[in-house]
Design a protein around this motif. Structure first.
Motif, PDB file in Angstrom:
ATOM      1  N   LEU A 137     122.700 -16.395  88.953  1.00 35.44           N
ATOM      2  CA  LEU A 137     121.827 -17.512  89.318  1.00 35.44           C
ATOM      3  C   LEU A 137     120.368 -17.090  89.292  1.00 35.44           C
ATOM      4  CD1 LEU A 137     123.839 -19.096  92.283  1.00 35.44           C
ATOM      5  CD2 LEU A 137     123.412 -20.124  90.046  1.00 35.44           C
ATOM      6  N   ALA A 138     120.087 -15.863  89.735  1.00 38.46           N
ATOM      7  CA  ALA A 138     118.706 -15.373  89.735  1.00 38.46           C
ATOM      8  C   ALA A 138     118.208 -15.115  88.324  1.00 38.46           C
ATOM      9  CB  ALA A 138     118.605 -14.090  90.554  1.00 38.46           C
ATOM     10  N   ALA A 139     119.130 -14.914  87.367  1.00 43.29           N
ATOM     11  CA  ALA A 139     118.720 -14.627  85.996  1.00 43.29           C
ATOM     12  C   ALA A 139     117.998 -15.810  85.372  1.00 43.29           C
ATOM     13  CB  ALA A 139     119.943 -14.257  85.151  1.00 43.29           C
ATOM     14  N   LEU A 140     118.369 -17.044  85.749  1.00 46.89           N
ATOM     15  CA  LEU A 140     117.749 -18.218  85.146  1.00 46.89           C
ATOM     16  C   LEU A 140     116.269 -18.341  85.513  1.00 46.89           C
ATOM     17  CD1 LEU A 140     118.014 -20.725  83.431  1.00 46.89           C
ATOM     18  CD2 LEU A 140     118.840 -21.967  85.439  1.00 46.89           C
ATOM     19  N   PRO A 141     115.889 -18.303  86.813  1.00 47.43           N
ATOM     20  CA  PRO A 141     114.454 -18.339  87.113  1.00 47.43           C
ATOM     21  C   PRO A 141     113.711 -17.120  86.586  1.00 47.43           C
ATOM     22  CG  PRO A 141     115.741 -17.975  89.114  1.00 47.43           C
ATOM     23  CD  PRO A 141     116.698 -18.375  88.042  1.00 47.43           C
ATOM     24  N   ALA A 142     114.376 -15.955  86.563  1.00 52.81           N
ATOM     25  CA  ALA A 142     113.722 -14.771  86.006  1.00 52.81           C
ATOM     26  C   ALA A 142     113.413 -14.971  84.531  1.00 52.81           C
ATOM     27  CB  ALA A 142     114.616 -13.540  86.195  1.00 52.81           C
ATOM     28  N   LEU A 143     114.355 -15.582  83.822  1.00 53.84           N
ATOM     29  CA  LEU A 143     114.131 -15.849  82.405  1.00 53.84           C
ATOM     30  C   LEU A 143     112.995 -16.846  82.204  1.00 53.84           C
ATOM     31  CD1 LEU A 143     115.109 -15.228  79.574  1.00 53.84           C
ATOM     32  CD2 LEU A 143     116.761 -17.081  79.777  1.00 53.84           C
ATOM     33  N   LEU A 144     112.898 -17.844  83.089  1.00 53.37           N
ATOM     34  CA  LEU A 144     111.795 -18.804  83.002  1.00 53.37           C
ATOM     35  C   LEU A 144     110.452 -18.126  83.257  1.00 53.37           C
ATOM     36  CD1 LEU A 144     113.375 -21.872  84.845  1.00 53.37           C
ATOM     37  CD2 LEU A 144     112.989 -21.610  82.387  1.00 53.37           C
ATOM     38  N   ILE A 145     110.430 -17.199  84.215  1.00 60.70           N
ATOM     39  CA  ILE A 145     109.189 -16.458  84.489  1.00 60.70           C
ATOM     40  C   ILE A 145     108.807 -15.604  83.287  1.00 60.70           C
ATOM     41  CG2 ILE A 145     108.184 -14.632  85.919  1.00 60.70           C
ATOM     42  CD1 ILE A 145     109.882 -15.689  88.237  1.00 60.70           C
ATOM     43  N   PHE A 146     109.785 -14.916  82.708  1.00 58.21           N
ATOM     44  CA  PHE A 146     109.507 -14.109  81.525  1.00 58.21           C
ATOM     45  C   PHE A 146     109.001 -14.984  80.378  1.00 58.21           C
ATOM     46  CE2 PHE A 146     112.757 -10.701  82.906  1.00 58.21           C
ATOM     47  CZ  PHE A 146     111.772 -10.055  83.632  1.00 58.21           C
ATOM     48  N   GLY A 147     109.617 -16.166  80.241  1.00 54.79           N
ATOM     49  CA  GLY A 147     109.169 -17.081  79.195  1.00 54.79           C
ATOM     50  C   GLY A 147     107.735 -17.531  79.413  1.00 54.79           C
ATOM     51  N   GLY A 148     107.360 -17.813  80.671  1.00 59.23           N
ATOM     52  CA  GLY A 148     105.980 -18.186  80.955  1.00 59.23           C
ATOM     53  C   GLY A 148     105.009 -17.070  80.661  1.00 59.23           C
ATOM     54  N   LEU A 149     105.357 -15.844  81.064  1.00 61.58           N
ATOM     55  CA  LEU A 149     104.499 -14.697  80.759  1.00 61.58           C
ATOM     56  C   LEU A 149     104.388 -14.478  79.263  1.00 61.58           C
ATOM     57  CD1 LEU A 149     105.556 -12.076  83.473  1.00 61.58           C
ATOM     58  CD2 LEU A 149     103.318 -13.167  83.207  1.00 61.58           C
ATOM     59  N   PHE A 150     105.496 -14.711  78.549  1.00 63.27           N
ATOM     60  CA  PHE A 150     105.484 -14.555  77.095  1.00 63.27           C
ATOM     61  C   PHE A 150     104.474 -15.509  76.455  1.00 63.27           C
ATOM     62  CE2 PHE A 150     107.056 -15.880  72.919  1.00 63.27           C
ATOM     63  CZ  PHE A 150     107.116 -14.660  72.272  1.00 63.27           C
ATOM     64  N   LEU A 151     104.385 -16.736  76.982  1.00 64.57           N
ATOM     65  CA  LEU A 151     103.459 -17.713  76.418  1.00 64.57           C
ATOM     66  C   LEU A 151     102.009 -17.378  76.739  1.00 64.57           C
ATOM     67  CD1 LEU A 151     105.377 -21.036  77.201  1.00 64.57           C
ATOM     68  CD2 LEU A 151     105.147 -19.905  74.988  1.00 64.57           C
ATOM     69  N   PHE A 152     101.749 -16.846  77.945  1.00 63.55           N
ATOM     70  CA  PHE A 152     100.381 -16.646  78.383  1.00 63.55           C
ATOM     71  C   PHE A 152      99.849 -15.244  78.107  1.00 63.55           C
ATOM     72  CE2 PHE A 152     101.502 -20.345  81.019  1.00 63.55           C
ATOM     73  CZ  PHE A 152     100.397 -21.137  80.773  1.00 63.55           C
ATOM     74  N   ASN A 153     100.707 -14.211  78.237  1.00 59.70           N
ATOM     75  CA  ASN A 153     100.208 -12.843  78.077  1.00 59.70           C
ATOM     76  C   ASN A 153     101.367 -11.929  77.667  1.00 59.70           C
ATOM     77  OD1 ASN A 153      99.047 -10.252  78.361  1.00 59.70           O
ATOM     78  ND2 ASN A 153      97.694 -10.961  79.999  1.00 59.70           N
TER      79      ASN A 153
END
Length: 490
Positions: free
Chosen positions: A57-73
């Motif tokens: 369950l924690a992997a999903l928000p972690a993946l979203l955070i990684f995706g956001g960082l990927f877009l910004f930096n």
């Protein structure tokens, strides 16, 4: 207060003016709201599929955070991943879903995909930062690997190995975009050292918990999936720690040098507890070559430390195991080296000459081991040697393609000696260490360690390529290539 006549048609231009946001940011905000709403609707369904596992369950928000960082930096995301990857095997393994084995997926696979995508985007944005030879031989190896996967008898396992190779290549490429100056090189070395803090603390706690029942037969694996991976990672970190202590460029005072030396002593103790003899040999080799090249007194230190290490019961036990079980008989229990030798002989003798050139396909060795290895016992055994398995899987073509990468890296590191003598010696020793342990272990499947190894190799190549010596060398080669070939008189 903003007065908005709700009965009037919604005007896009008026909305942008009143909210005071650029059109691009407004679109992003609206898209984020839509994604958040969809995630809220889908999350209960996903939770049911993940069987209530907190890690999954924690992997999903972690993946979203990684995706956001990927877009910004992308650079920041890469640094965070490299800082934490040494601590992630246990956590990432618990996020796997699927049918199990090579077909299961998890957060680790998503992170691997992000790294590969980042390397591709880095190259597309600034292709000139990556020297031609730095990617050419890797591409040849990847072509061989994909061809070997196509003919593999176990395509699921082959896909896992090939994707692992892709991620090693990606980390190697990323090093050229993260590190271009000696200052950036030193900063990245410190980041790799910092990545060992969590595994070291976890290892000490794990040792303390197991010490209650005695450490006989205990092998420390830390936060990694296997003791050998932890051992090779520790060997790399210890080598880089030696570089930090001995390089004047880090400007450590006496207290910091003392603290770092003590920390390396702790890492050396953890290395002993992994019970990985090949890693012991590799660590010994690094300090031996350093002592021969720079400080002969380190040879005396090694003699003293080696004597003390041999007084540890578990170390004695691992060394003495090599004295027994060297003969293959009906009921003999082989030691690990004799067992490996018997496995290699069985596999190579089973090969037919028609497969010497191209092999049997990636991951064919474990697949066919039940046929040629009398001690298989129904287990698909890996070769425990990169050279044996890669020759069996991809033949002479694959072996040449694989070793060509190390040859090119070694050539650059030898030239790097003119820029940073100590750094070049440490990296060359690390490269030699990798080849030494590859002769007796399944190094291709040790993903976390390979990431740090190929990152360091790429860092050294990149610093040399961006140095004055490297630029002059490149210009000289370019002028030589542009010179007309003299005509041959008849």
């Amino acid at each position: 207060m903003i007065e908005w006549p709700v009965w009037q048609p919604f005007a896009k231009e008026e909305m942008m003016r009143r909210i005071n946001l650029p059109p691009s940011e407004l679109k992003f905000l609206l898209a984020a709201c839509v994604i958040a709403a969809m995630a809220g609707l889908v999350l209960p369904v996903v939770a049911g599929l993940l069987e209530g596992s907190y890690a999954r369950l924690a992997a999903l928000p972690a993946l979203l955070i990684f995706g956001g960082l990927f877009l910004f930096n992308k650079r920041l995301l890469l640094l965070i991943v490299l800082l934490l990857r040494a601590s992630g095997d246990i956590v990432l393994e618990s996020t796997r879903v699927g049918s199990g084995g090579s077909l299961s997926l998890g957060l680790g696979g998503a992170i691997n995909g992000l790294i590969i995508l980042m390397a591709f985007l880095f190259f597309i944005e600034r292709p000139k930062l990556l020297p031609r030879k730095a990617w050419l031989y890797w591409m040849i190896l990847m072509v061989v690997a994909f061809a070997g996967m196509a003919v593999s008898p176990d395509k699921g396992a082959a896909l896992k190995i090939v994707l692992g190779l892709c991620s090693y290549f990606a980390v190697f490429v990323c090093a050229f975009y993260l590190v271009r100056t000696p200052e950036e090189f030193r900063s990245m070395v410190l980041l790799i050292l910092a990545s060992s803090l969590i595994p070291a603390v976890y290892g000490l706690v794990s040792t303390a918990l197991n010490a209650r029942g005695g450490l006989s037969g205990f092998r420390l694996q830390g936060t990694f999936g296997h003791p050998n991976i932890f051992a090779f990672y520790l060997t790399l970190v210890i080598a880089l720690g030696l570089y930090v202590i001995k390089s004047a460029e880090f400007k450590l005072d006496q207290f910091k040098r003392f603290v770092l030396a003590g920390y390396l002593g702790v890492l050396f103790l953890l290395l002993l507890l992994t019970q990985t003899r090949s890693a012991w040999v590799a660590c010994f080799l690094i300090f031996f070559l350093y002592g021969v090249k720079f400080e002969r007194r380190y040879l005396v230190y090694m003699l003293v430390l080696g004597t003390l290490a041999l007084m540890v019961p578990s170390v004695q036990e691992r060394i003495l195991q090599l004295d027994s079980g060297n003969t293959v008989t009906t009921y003999a229990k082989l030691n690990s080296f004799a067992w490996r030798t018997y496995l290699w002989q069985s596999g190579l003798n089973w090969m037919t000459p028609s497969h010497y050139i191209f092999g049997y396909g990636v991951e064919a060795f474990p697949f066919y081991s039940g046929m040629f290895f009398p001690l298989a016992g129904g287990v698909k055994w890996g070769a425990h040697s990169v050279f044996v398995q890669w020759f069996f899987d991809t033949g002479l073509v694959g072996m040449v393609a694989y070793l060509a990468i190390f040859y090119q890296v070694m050539r650059v590191l030898i030239r790097y000696y003119s820029v940073d003598k100590l750094g070049a010696v440490i990296l060359i020793c690390t490269l030699i260490e990798y080849l030494v342990v590859s002769a007796s272990d399944n190094m291709l499947s040790y993903l976390a360690f390979n990431w740090y190894f190929w990152l360091v190799m790429g860092m050294g190549w990149s610093v040399y390529a961006n140095s004055e010596a490297g630029k002059q060398d490149a210009m000289k080669k370019k002028r030589t290539a542009l010179q007309p070939v003299p005509a041959v008189s008849s």
